[in-house]
Design an enzyme around this catalytic site. Structure first.
Site, short mmCIF file in Angstrom:
data_model
loop_
_atom_site.label_atom_id
_atom_site.label_comp_id
_atom_site.label_asym_id
_atom_site.label_seq_id
_atom_site.Cartn_x
_atom_site.Cartn_y
_atom_site.Cartn_z
N GLU A 1 -5.86 -7.68 -7.06
CA GLU A 1 -4.70 -6.98 -6.50
C GLU A 1 -4.14 -7.70 -5.27
OE1 GLU A 1 -2.74 -4.65 -7.57
OE2 GLU A 1 -3.93 -4.58 -9.39
N TYR B 1 0.44 1.09 -2.47
CA TYR B 1 0.38 0.62 -3.86
C TYR B 1 -1.02 0.09 -4.19
CZ TYR B 1 0.08 -2.59 -7.65
OH TYR B 1 -0.41 -3.23 -8.76
N ASP C 1 4.58 -0.20 -7.61
CA ASP C 1 5.03 -1.53 -7.15
C ASP C 1 6.49 -1.71 -7.56
OD1 ASP C 1 5.01 -1.95 -9.87
OD2 ASP C 1 3.90 -3.84 -9.78
#
Ligand code: SF4
Length: 348
Positions: free
Chosen positions: A34, A117, A135
């Site tokens: 991520e 997010y 996102d």
């Protein structure tokens, strides 16, 4: 709403790309992926993800690495604050949570470098917690599906997006839901010319039904990037040169570069008497590079001087290194581009 989720899930089962971080529930691997994928394309981020988890297999091995060593791994990926925050977050997880990421949204959100997010993505992918991960892709899909009239990124548009997603995210499998929404935005509901004919959600989509796909999401005009002139000095004396480490709070903090001055002026004779830009036999080359950052356009000039041993050098705060050591230091993308163009540095 179930129909939306069912259609989305069956599309995702058939069309999802096979990505290494999708086949794991290891929280460390998911966290690395991520962070690497923030502001980065999948094909660019994938090799970095793979080499990071190979070299640093868990939070504590990353926490123990030196910042220079880790920044060197990160080189070429840009947005270096991500790497510095990863180091800090790894240290926190190692010291405060015994090296295990806690399965708690608020604790994940409290780690350096993690916004809403990323916290939602990790919470849902690794711990099955029902937080919608919003996102840019998801924001766009939701804006078109619902027909959100407010400018994307505004507080009210974000609230509407969040409300819509919270209503439909299935508690039984929030991770797959988030991944499917992100994937749909990346592969089908793209910014320009969305492939509505191939979209599993077209019959629920406001923009499609009203033939207004290009009007959503609503965008406000972006500010123009500011121009910045920088002069870098690659001063070579035999097998040595000088570099500085950025220690201010800018985006290149902690990275190495040749001594650099802002503006158009002649460089000060900071290295040796008589060192000037032009008409000087010591000047070997000058290369100009334009470098685009999100908020700045950099016009860089790299001056390469070759000094004979007889010239006395007074480099102030610079660090003297052998040329070949340059390859071991973390440098920013602009320096890296120059190093690829300079014939001496390219062959090191
Ligand atoms: Fe996006 Fe078109 Fe699907 Fe609507 S129908 S979500 S605009 S791809």
């Amino acid at each position: 709403m179930n129909e939306v989720v069912n259609s989305l899930f069956s599309w995702f089962r058939e069309n999802a790309r096979d990505l290494p971080w999708r086949n794991t529930s290891n929280p460390y691997h998911i966290w690395v992926s991520e962070i690497v994928l923030q502001q980065t394309r999948v094909d660019q981020g994938r090799p970095y993800y793979e080499k990071i988890i190979l070299e640093f297999p868990d939070f504590c091995s990353l926490a123990a690495a030196s910042e220079d060593h880790f920044l060197k791994f990160w080189q070429g990926l840009g947005y270096y604050s991500r790497a510095r925050n990863m180091k800090k977050a790894a240290l926190t997880v190692c010291e405060k949570f015994n090296g295990e990421l806690p399965g708690d949204y608020d604790k994940i959100l409290g780690l350096p470098g993690i916004g809403r997010y990323t916290a939602a993505a990790i919470s849902s992918f690794a711990f099955n917690l029902p937080y919608p991960a919003v996102d840019g892709n998801v924001r766009r899909v939701a804006a078109r599906l619902v027909g959100i009239q407010e400018p994307t990124g505004s507080k009210i548009a974000d609230e509407k997006t969040e409300k819509f997603l919270r209503e439909i995210i299935p508690v039984s499998d929030p991770g797959t839901f988030n991944q499917a929404m992100i994937e749909l935005g990346a592969l089908v509901c793209t910014p320009a010319r969305p492939a509505c004919d191939a979209c599993p959600l077209s019959r629920f989509c406001f923009a499609f039904q009203h033939k207004k796909q290009n009007e959503f999401p609503v965008v406000t005009k972006k500010k123009k990037p500011v121009n910045l002139n920088l002069n870098f000095y690659f001063v070579q004396q035999g097998e040595f040169t000088w570099v500085v480490k950025r220690d201010n709070s800018g985006i290149w903090k902690g990275l190495y570069e040749f001594p650099c001055f802002e503006g158009d002026e002649q460089p000060p004779d900071f290295f040796a008497e008589g060192l000037t830009h032009s008409g000087n036999a010591l000047l070997k080359s000058r290369i100009e590079l334009k470098h685009q950052l999100t908020h700045r356009t950099i016009f860089a000039r790299f001056w390469h001087f070759c000094l004979p041993e007889s010239i006395i050098v007074h480099p102030n705060d610079c660090m003297k290194i052998k040329l070949e050591e340059l390859n071991k230091l973390p440098v920013h993308r602009l320096m890296h581009r120059y190093m690829e163009q300079n014939e001496i540095l390219r062959e090191l």
